[in-house]
Write an enzyme that holds these catalytic residues in place. Structure first.
Site, PDB file in Angstrom:
ATOM      1  N   TYR A  23     -33.450 -70.385 -39.533  1.00  0.00           N
ATOM      2  CA  TYR A  23     -34.807 -70.055 -39.768  1.00  0.00           C
ATOM      3  C   TYR A  23     -34.685 -68.311 -40.007  1.00  0.00           C
ATOM      4  O   TYR A  23     -34.084 -67.750 -39.157  1.00  0.00           O
ATOM      5  CB  TYR A  23     -35.643 -70.214 -38.884  1.00  0.00           C
ATOM      6  CG  TYR A  23     -36.942 -69.650 -38.990  1.00  0.00           C
ATOM      7  CD1 TYR A  23     -37.993 -70.242 -39.998  1.00  0.00           C
ATOM      8  CD2 TYR A  23     -37.743 -68.739 -38.033  1.00  0.00           C
ATOM      9  CE1 TYR A  23     -39.240 -69.936 -40.174  1.00  0.00           C
ATOM     10  CE2 TYR A  23     -39.055 -68.455 -38.318  1.00  0.00           C
ATOM     11  CZ  TYR A  23     -39.530 -68.955 -39.447  1.00  0.00           C
ATOM     12  OH  TYR A  23     -40.938 -68.505 -39.688  1.00  0.00           O
ATOM     13  N   GLY A  24     -35.292 -67.770 -40.888  1.00  0.00           N
ATOM     14  CA  GLY A  24     -35.132 -66.351 -41.138  1.00  0.00           C
ATOM     15  C   GLY A  24     -34.105 -66.025 -42.098  1.00  0.00           C
ATOM     16  O   GLY A  24     -33.972 -64.987 -43.021  1.00  0.00           O
ATOM     17  N   VAL A  26     -33.066 -66.888 -46.041  1.00  0.00           N
ATOM     18  CA  VAL A  26     -33.853 -67.463 -47.180  1.00  0.00           C
ATOM     19  C   VAL A  26     -32.989 -68.491 -47.843  1.00  0.00           C
ATOM     20  O   VAL A  26     -33.539 -69.584 -48.269  1.00  0.00           O
ATOM     21  CB  VAL A  26     -34.044 -66.385 -48.178  1.00  0.00           C
ATOM     22  CG1 VAL A  26     -34.977 -66.900 -49.350  1.00  0.00           C
ATOM     23  CG2 VAL A  26     -35.247 -65.483 -47.583  1.00  0.00           C
ATOM     24  N   SER A  28     -30.300 -70.337 -46.846  1.00  0.00           N
ATOM     25  CA  SER A  28     -30.084 -71.395 -46.025  1.00  0.00           C
ATOM     26  C   SER A  28     -31.192 -72.522 -46.146  1.00  0.00           C
ATOM     27  O   SER A  28     -31.066 -73.707 -46.348  1.00  0.00           O
ATOM     28  CB  SER A  28     -29.966 -71.046 -44.404  1.00  0.00           C
ATOM     29  OG  SER A  28     -29.962 -72.163 -43.601  1.00  0.00           O
ATOM     30  N   GLU A 174     -25.373 -61.094 -32.047  1.00  0.00           N
ATOM     31  CA  GLU A 174     -24.715 -61.610 -33.489  1.00  0.00           C
ATOM     32  C   GLU A 174     -23.498 -61.051 -34.012  1.00  0.00           C
ATOM     33  O   GLU A 174     -23.141 -61.225 -35.167  1.00  0.00           O
ATOM     34  CB  GLU A 174     -26.034 -61.497 -34.393  1.00  0.00           C
ATOM     35  CG  GLU A 174     -27.131 -62.022 -34.087  1.00  0.00           C
ATOM     36  CD  GLU A 174     -27.158 -63.550 -33.977  1.00  0.00           C
ATOM     37  OE1 GLU A 174     -26.761 -64.317 -35.425  1.00  0.00           O
ATOM     38  OE2 GLU A 174     -27.572 -64.746 -33.382  1.00  0.00           O
ATOM     39  N   HIS A 250     -29.576 -60.052 -40.592  1.00  0.00           N
ATOM     40  CA  HIS A 250     -28.534 -59.163 -39.969  1.00  0.00           C
ATOM     41  C   HIS A 250     -28.683 -57.907 -40.616  1.00  0.00           C
ATOM     42  O   HIS A 250     -28.734 -57.831 -41.891  1.00  0.00           O
ATOM     43  CB  HIS A 250     -27.241 -60.019 -40.237  1.00  0.00           C
ATOM     44  CG  HIS A 250     -27.111 -60.958 -39.367  1.00  0.00           C
ATOM     45  ND1 HIS A 250     -26.527 -62.250 -39.757  1.00  0.00           N
ATOM     46  CD2 HIS A 250     -27.574 -61.372 -38.196  1.00  0.00           C
ATOM     47  CE1 HIS A 250     -26.454 -63.117 -38.576  1.00  0.00           C
ATOM     48  NE2 HIS A 250     -27.117 -62.494 -37.759  1.00  0.00           N
ATOM     49  N   CYS A 371     -20.045 -61.650 -44.620  1.00  0.00           N
ATOM     50  CA  CYS A 371     -20.375 -62.725 -43.627  1.00  0.00           C
ATOM     51  C   CYS A 371     -19.133 -63.382 -43.476  1.00  0.00           C
ATOM     52  O   CYS A 371     -18.616 -63.763 -42.197  1.00  0.00           O
ATOM     53  CB  CYS A 371     -21.227 -63.611 -44.087  1.00  0.00           C
ATOM     54  SG  CYS A 371     -23.062 -63.013 -44.109  1.00  0.00           S
TER      55      CYS A 371
END
EC number: 3.5.3.23
Length: 448
Positions: A23-24, A26, A28, A174, A250, A371
């Site tokens: 969630y958060g 987009v 994914s 994170e 992030h 990432c």
């Protein structure tokens, strides 16, 4: 003594799937439930590693997690044989099975925060595994992450490892996705830049309203203390809450730094001018000359940045002092982003070249080039102390591509995750991988 920034890329796991768990994020969420291709995903990642190695950059590989995570399902009350645990989870709680099969550990920018020896009080390289407690499917990663990092960086003379922070919302961490280091040379003292989305205890800091802020100020401060960083060598900056609410989950989705350069979007931060001045002042104390490249919103919108992952790129230093930007194919597909990049590289500035990579399988799940890699600054003595089995070479690349071809499926849907045979396939593959990478026993099925 020579020093290097080594990129350790995450190897995509055999259960790579589009579960839409984040969630958060987009990408994914928008690609949830689509069919994925684990084999293609792993080969795309390996191709990027090989290309950077061939360009002369130091490159390593970080092993994936054991998935499905049967132990996690057992902790949630499922019992019986491993096959029965998977069968019962699929029948009674499919979302939990999907979470236990997440291959999101491939994005090792979230694996840990790393501080090089030039910055730390004891002169060792420090690692703190990220607790990733904002999302259940990621919060189960750090025990294995810690074991894998411990097997890669085992020499206690050079490397120090810290357990993940307490797994509560106040210390949401994170990893390197919200951490950048600036320095003149990788082996010299630098300034570590921690970006947070909210404060857990200080109400003076604003917070996003739609999506969660995954990194807290308190977590960043705790990591800096654990790593023995001096106040003069640390800057904290707050991510703009409004961009978090636009899908910038992030900092590495809206900014990237390397050497003495920060490449960022105009809307990335709060109190931007004050933050830049502090970075410039603190880097100057150790002989560096901080520089920033601001991408104006008039040229590239936040939506463009999120869709193209312009800032989720790798900014790499060439021997001549210029920089190379590694971007996903989606940047070329976005007219405004590509036009901006063409102007950037032709302007005579620091970023002289852009290289495009096809990472569609990763991108559709919400992760780009940045990432996929964990940056570790090492001097030549420390590099020699790293487990040599994880350093990318042409023979290792060949071995890993053969390993992927042998063990990975080329199609994965939610229904496939319920197949008990998948667990056997994954464990067989990972057992062989630990031998290839000389990691020893790092997975729960090997230890137990």
């Amino acid at each position: 003594m020579k020093s290097y920034e080594v990129n350790f890329d995450g190897l995509v796991g055999p259960t790579h799937n589009y579960g839409g768990l984040s969630y958060g994020n987009v990408a994914s969420q928008s690609n949830s439930q689509q069919s994925s291709n684990p084999k293609e995903a792993a080969l795309q990642g390996l191709a990027k590693m090989k290309a950077l190695m061939e360009m002369g950059f130091q490159q390593g590989v970080l092993a994936p997690q054991e998935r499905p995570d049967v132990a996690a399902l057992r902790r949630l009350g499922f019992s019986g044989t491993d096959a029965q645990v998977i069968e019962r989870a699929a029948k009674d709680a499919m979302p939990l099975l999907v979470a236990s099969c997440s291959a999101s550990s491939m994005w090792v920018a979230n694996a840990a925060t790393v501080s090089p020896s030039a910055d730390t009080a004891d002169g060792r390289v420090h690692f703190t595994a990220a607790n990733l407690n904002c999302k259940y499917h990621r919060s189960i990663e750090h025990p294995t992450t810690s074991r894998v990092l411990g097997a890669m960086f085992a020499d206690q003379k050079h490397f120090a490892h810290h357990a993940a922070l307490p797994a509560v919302a106040q210390f949401g961490d994170e990893g390197a996705a919200n951490h950048t280091r600036f320095c003149r040379e990788y082996g010299e003292a630098g300034v570590e830049f921690f970006v947070f989305g909210r404060s857990a205890f200080d109400t003076r800091y604003p917070a996003p309203q739609k999506y969660p802020a995954r990194q807290t100020l308190e977590a960043s401060q705790a990591v800096a203390r654990l790593h023995g960083l001096s106040d003069d060598g640390v800057v904290y900056g707050q991510q703009n809450p409004s961009v978090i609410d636009q899908g910038v989950f992030h900092n590495d989705v809206i900014a990237v730094g390397n050497g003495e350069v920060l490449f960022y979007h105009e809307d990335a931060f709060l109190e931007t001018e004050q933050m830049l001045a502090e970075l410039q002042s603190k880097l100057a104390r150790v002989g560096g000359a901080f520089q920033s490249i601001c991408v104006p919103r008039s040229a590239v919108t936040v939506e463009d940045a999120v869709r193209s992952y312009l800032f989720n790129s790798q900014l790499l230093s060439r021997p001549d002092g210029s920089m190379l930007l590694i971007v996903p194919e989606e940047c070329r597909g976005n007219e405004r982003v590509w036009q901006y990049l063409q102007g950037l590289t032709s302007s005579g500035g620091l970023i002289r070249e852009v290289k495009v990579f096809d990472l569609k399988q990763s991108m559709q799940n919400g992760g780009g080039p940045a990432c996929l890699r964990l940056r570790v600054a090492l001097n030549e003595t420390e590099l020699a102390a790293v487990n040599p089995g994880v350093i990318m070479t042409a023979p290792l690349y060949g071995t890993l591509t053969e390993w992927v071809d042998k063990h990975y499926r080329d199609r994965m849907t939610e229904n496939d995750l319920a197949d008990p045979q998948l667990l056997l396939e994954c464990r067989t593959a990972l057992d062989e991988l630990t031998q290839i990478l000389k990691l020893g026993s790092v997975y729960p099925f090997q230890i137990n």
